[in-house]
Design an enzyme around this catalytic site. Structure first.
Site, mmCIF file in Angstrom:
data_model
loop_
_atom_site.group_PDB
_atom_site.id
_atom_site.type_symbol
_atom_site.label_atom_id
_atom_site.label_comp_id
_atom_site.label_asym_id
_atom_site.label_seq_id
_atom_site.Cartn_x
_atom_site.Cartn_y
_atom_site.Cartn_z
ATOM 1 N N PRO A 4 100.119 -44.124 92.740
ATOM 2 C CA PRO A 4 100.973 -43.522 91.705
ATOM 3 C C PRO A 4 102.447 -43.617 92.079
ATOM 4 O O PRO A 4 102.800 -43.824 93.249
ATOM 5 C CB PRO A 4 100.504 -42.052 91.671
ATOM 6 C CG PRO A 4 99.198 -42.027 92.390
ATOM 7 C CD PRO A 4 99.230 -43.147 93.376
ATOM 8 N N THR A 61 104.693 -42.008 95.626
ATOM 9 C CA THR A 61 103.844 -41.734 96.785
ATOM 10 C C THR A 61 104.357 -42.395 98.064
ATOM 11 O O THR A 61 103.792 -42.153 99.132
ATOM 12 C CB THR A 61 102.407 -42.201 96.523
ATOM 13 O OG1 THR A 61 102.417 -43.539 96.035
ATOM 14 C CG2 THR A 61 101.738 -41.307 95.487
ATOM 15 N N THR A 87 107.327 -48.053 98.610
ATOM 16 C CA THR A 87 108.534 -48.752 99.069
ATOM 17 C C THR A 87 108.986 -48.219 100.425
ATOM 18 O O THR A 87 109.437 -48.986 101.286
ATOM 19 C CB THR A 87 109.663 -48.583 98.032
ATOM 20 O OG1 THR A 87 109.201 -49.046 96.760
ATOM 21 C CG2 THR A 87 110.888 -49.364 98.441
ATOM 22 N N GLU A 113 100.425 -14.214 78.689
ATOM 23 C CA GLU A 113 100.289 -14.606 80.102
ATOM 24 C C GLU A 113 99.284 -13.711 80.832
ATOM 25 O O GLU A 113 98.525 -14.194 81.675
ATOM 26 C CB GLU A 113 101.650 -14.561 80.792
ATOM 27 C CG GLU A 113 102.684 -15.533 80.227
ATOM 28 C CD GLU A 113 102.210 -16.977 80.233
ATOM 29 O OE1 GLU A 113 101.382 -17.344 81.104
ATOM 30 O OE2 GLU A 113 102.639 -17.735 79.347
ATOM 31 N N HIS A 168 95.761 -14.963 80.172
ATOM 32 C CA HIS A 168 95.368 -16.062 81.076
ATOM 33 C C HIS A 168 94.931 -15.517 82.431
ATOM 34 O O HIS A 168 93.866 -15.875 82.952
ATOM 35 C CB HIS A 168 96.557 -17.013 81.281
ATOM 36 C CG HIS A 168 96.869 -17.887 80.108
ATOM 37 N ND1 HIS A 168 95.920 -18.613 79.442
ATOM 38 C CD2 HIS A 168 98.059 -18.154 79.487
ATOM 39 C CE1 HIS A 168 96.495 -19.296 78.458
ATOM 40 N NE2 HIS A 168 97.798 -19.027 78.458
#
Length: 605
Positions: free
Chosen positions: A206, A209, A212, A427, A430
């Site tokens: 992905p 991560t 490079t 909230e 939840h």
């Protein structure tokens, strides 16, 4: 690593600039300078100077009269209908001429100084282009103009640079790449047993991560020339230029062997070739040249090709077969231990307090990539600076996670009392359903402070055991019930429903559909995959692979599943209505409560 400067522009570039300046000077600037030196007088002055024998020479054209006096000064006056002018000039012994082709001379001058150079250089350009086309972009002519040459950045040995010690959370990838570095340093021990290194190594994973960064770490560890180039740099508007750049890149690599060549975002040139006529011929020629160059390597010649992509499924099979890119190195999202190590690596760059619990931060940042973790550390440092503190604290890191996930606090967003109460019940709904179910992650924090991402509040749940690689059917159903609980709480406590549940509905629908089409968790459909996943590392796009009748049945099953979990959440909230009211009132007053405060009130008798 130190980067070698690119070569200067060719001399032809400067010759072209000088020529353009000369043409502009002769056609525009020079006539203006000459014109400014001519004195404008009336026709009467011209007649008076003629009678006084002060004029030496006269030039007459269709619009004006130019005359020069005995001292060499040039004058100009408008032309008049004067039939006796010729006789007066003859009597005054003046040399005079009439320019009858002035317009033609002006056109000729423009042609010589402006049009002709353009034609010459146009013909030269066509000749050079033909030569380049004949040689497919190669040869000395192209190189003299800088066309078809590789733009690869060349790095050499440096005391400063990224090492493997600077890359955390990717131990398997580092182990694979460490073997390559060892081969470049000690090729004899591999040749002795007859082993050869892979010609190409493909880093997949992905975004963010560290693909490079791993390549740069290889450069830092190997102490050999390192050529770095992006796949998009091979693509040119001229046909054959990309192939020429590939040839030039590999020519330089062979001359510098042993060395490493890194091609970032290789999917820009390595996509699957299509059989349709009219495709991108330039990209396909570049890919074909890359395949040819990789086949042309001899065993153990010391040139290693590294490439990175987050779209491996789009690469041409001829590129990924053994003999070209022999090894695929996954660079996945880090696990709990990896996230903790990454946080510690980046925390070395800033001043931190001694009591920071990196394990807790790593659990809160579940699913974060290395780039996101680096951003979390930087946001924490910025927050400490804003508060005029010299060290980053635990609270800074926890707040920075919320910044990365949901954005900054939206201080200018003021909710009305009614909206604030609805968001509080939403909230708490939840959190209450999550806490009353088994196989649900504990609640870490609840807030109703609006964020710049658009969220008016959120409930954070954190897994105690770090990464969760498998989810059971019961866990997914509980998660759907938790997502529907915000809307249920609004309906029961506030006797209304709002748009605040839009994101919850989207996530619940996505989970329910995946249970049926991908995970085989529905009795009516069984273990049949009716949905294909593409772009594994870029959003996981899905496409249905079933008939329209089956799609209708899937929609009905999704609706039924969500309705079932909605009813379950409703039952839990109705049974715990007193706690819902108490917790919502507490959240309304405090705006933010921790998981410990929530559980204390919930378990209070």
């Amino acid at each position: 690593m130190k980067k070698i400067d690119k070569p200067k522009k060719p001399l032809m570039y400067y010759y072209m600039i000088i020529l353009i300046v000369l043409v502009l000077f002769n056609t525009i600037v020079s006539p203006m300078i000459i014109r400014n030196k001519i004195k404008q007088v009336d026709y009467g002055t011209f007649m008076t100077m003629t009678e006084e024998l002060k004029i030496d020479k006269v030039e007459i054209d269709n619009h004006e009269v130019l005359f020069t006096d005995k001292d060499g000064t040039v004058y100009c006056t408008g032309k008049m209908d004067d039939p006796d002018l010729v006789n007066r000039l003859h009597d005054a012994n003046v040399s005079f001429t009439q320019e009858i082709n002035q317009e033609n001379n002006t056109f000729l001058d423009m042609f010589i100084w402006f049009v002709l150079p353009l034609l010459i250089f146009s013909l030269l350009g066509q000749y050079a282009s033909k030569k380049l086309m004949d040689k497919m972009g190669g040869g000395k002519n192209a190189m003299q103009f800088g066309i078809g040459k590789s733009n690869a950045k060349i790095y050499v040995k440096s005391s400063e640079g990224i090492k493997f010690a600077d890359v955390a959370g990717e131990d398997e990838a580092k182990e694979n790449l460490q073997e390559i570095v060892d081969y470049l340093h000690n090729p004899a021990k591999y040749k002795e047993i007859g082993a050869s290194m892979p010609k190409g190594i493909l880093l997949v994973g992905p975004p963010g991560t560290g693909k490079t960064m791993l390549a740069k770490a290889v450069a830092g560890e190997s102490n050999v020339p390192f050529f770095s180039m992006s796949g998009s740099e091979f693509v040119e508007m001229f046909v054959g230029m990309g192939a020429s750049k590939v040839r030039d890149l590999f020519k330089q690599a062979k001359e510098k062997a042993p060395c490493i060549v890194f091609i970032d975002e290789i999917d820009a040139i390595g996509k699957k070739r299509e059989g349709n006529i009219g495709g991108n011929d330039e990209r396909e020629q570049t890919l074909n040249q890359l395949l040819t160059e990789m086949d042309g390597f001899e065993n153990n010649n010391g040139v290693i090709i590294l490439a990175a992509t987050n779209r491996p499924e789009s690469l041409d099979p001829a590129l990924t077969r053994p003999g070209r890119f022999d090894r695929r190195v996954p660079v996945e999202l880090p696990d709990l231990i990896g996230r903790e190590e990454i946080l510690k690596v980046h925390a070395k760059k800033i001043k931190t307090a001694d009591n920071i619990d990196y394990g807790k931060i790593a659990r809160m940042a579940s699913g974060a990539s290395g780039a996101e973790l680096a951003n979390i550390i930087n946001e924490a440092a910025l927050r400490a600076v804003r508060d005029n503190r010299s060290q980053v604290t635990q609270s800074d890191l926890e707040e920075s996670i919320e910044v990365v996930i949901a954005g900054y606090q939206k201080k200018n967003a003021i909710l009305t009392d009614k909206e604030k109460m609805i968001v509080s019940y939403h909230e708490i709904g939840h959190a209450l359903v999550a806490a009353m179910q088994t196989n649900s992650a504990p609640v870490q924090k609840i807030t109703i402070v609006p964020r710049t991402s658009g969220a008016l509040g959120y409930t954070m749940q954190v897994e105690e055991e770090g990464n969760h690689y498998l989810m059971s059917k019961e866990e997914i159903e509980n998660k759907i019930a938790t997502l529907t609980a915000g809307r249920v709480a609004e309906e029961i406590a506030c006797h209304t429903i709002t748009t605040g549940a839009s994101n919850d509905i989207e996530q619940a629908t996505k989970l329910a559909r995946a249970m049926i089409t991908r995970y085989g968790m529905h009795d009516d459909f069984g273990m049949i995959a009716m949905e294909n996943v593409t772009n594994q590392y870029l959003g996981q796009d899905t496409t249905l692979a079933c008939s329209s009748d089956t799609q209708t049945k899937i929609d009905e099953a999704v609706i039924s599943l969500i309705k079932q979990q909605y009813d379950k959440a409703k039952k839990i909230i109705v049974e715990n209505r007193d706690k819902l009211d108490e917790l919502a009132k507490f959240l309304y007053e405090k705006e933010t409560i921790t998981g410990e405060q929530f559980m204390e009130i919930l378990l209070r008798q």
